[in-house]
Design a protein around this motif. Sequence first.
Motif, PDB file in Angstrom:
ATOM      1  N   UNK A   1       0.974  -1.173  -0.018  1.00  0.00           N
ATOM      2  CA  UNK A   1       0.033  -0.167  -0.107  1.00  0.00           C
ATOM      3  C   UNK A   1       0.807   1.224   0.176  1.00  0.00           C
ATOM      4  N   UNK A   2       0.315   2.287  -0.658  1.00  0.00           N
ATOM      5  CA  UNK A   2       0.894   3.808  -0.583  1.00  0.00           C
ATOM      6  C   UNK A   2       0.748   4.125   0.940  1.00  0.00           C
ATOM      7  N   UNK A   3       1.917   4.677   1.782  1.00  0.00           N
ATOM      8  CA  UNK A   3       1.770   4.906   3.094  1.00  0.00           C
ATOM      9  C   UNK A   3       1.046   6.196   3.373  1.00  0.00           C
ATOM     10  N   UNK A   4       1.106   7.010   2.420  1.00  0.00           N
ATOM     11  CA  UNK A   4       0.527   8.417   2.621  1.00  0.00           C
ATOM     12  C   UNK A   4      -0.997   8.290   2.496  1.00  0.00           C
ATOM     13  N   UNK A   5      -1.579   7.421   1.303  1.00  0.00           N
ATOM     14  CA  UNK A   5      -3.112   7.298   1.320  1.00  0.00           C
ATOM     15  C   UNK A   5      -3.756   6.187   1.549  1.00  0.00           C
ATOM     16  N   UNK A   6      -2.909   5.085   1.758  1.00  0.00           N
ATOM     17  CA  UNK A   6      -3.552   3.889   2.186  1.00  0.00           C
ATOM     18  C   UNK A   6      -3.752   2.912   0.868  1.00  0.00           C
ATOM     19  N   UNK A   7      -3.870   3.357  -0.099  1.00  0.00           N
ATOM     20  CA  UNK A   7      -4.486   2.734  -1.267  1.00  0.00           C
ATOM     21  C   UNK A   7      -3.349   1.798  -1.617  1.00  0.00           C
ATOM     22  N   UNK A   8      -3.987   0.712  -1.951  1.00  0.00           N
ATOM     23  CA  UNK A   8      -3.069  -0.629  -2.544  1.00  0.00           C
ATOM     24  C   UNK A   8      -2.351  -0.407  -3.983  1.00  0.00           C
ATOM     25  N   UNK A   9      -1.291  -0.767  -4.008  1.00  0.00           N
ATOM     26  CA  UNK A   9      -0.310  -0.722  -5.263  1.00  0.00           C
ATOM     27  C   UNK A   9      -0.556  -1.760  -6.109  1.00  0.00           C
TER      28      UNK A   9
END
Length: 101
Positions: free
Chosen positions: A93-101
């Motif tokens: 996940x993107x640490x800033x937004x929490x969305x999956x990569x």
Amino acid sequence: MKIRKGDKVKVIAGADKGKEGIVQRVLPKLHRVVVEGVNVHKKHNKPTQQTPEGSVLDVYVPIDVSNVALIDPKTKKTVKVGYKKTEKGKVRVNKKTGTAI
């Protein structure tokens, strides 16, 4: 290691700083990655009977994984990577937004 083969990365330190490329190989025991178009060296081959004129090859040399940052495919910006547990297993996940990569 949070970088995988096939990821698009940007070099954030070193002689090739600012270049982008696709990860060709990951060497987790050495903590290094091979990135297409980054850290290219010339290898000179001696003449042999098969190639009497010899040759000069471009060789991609591994760089340390700490010198690259993953580019998020959605936002096209470099991101820090974390992990989150889901029903399917671990997901990057993107640490800033929490969305999956």
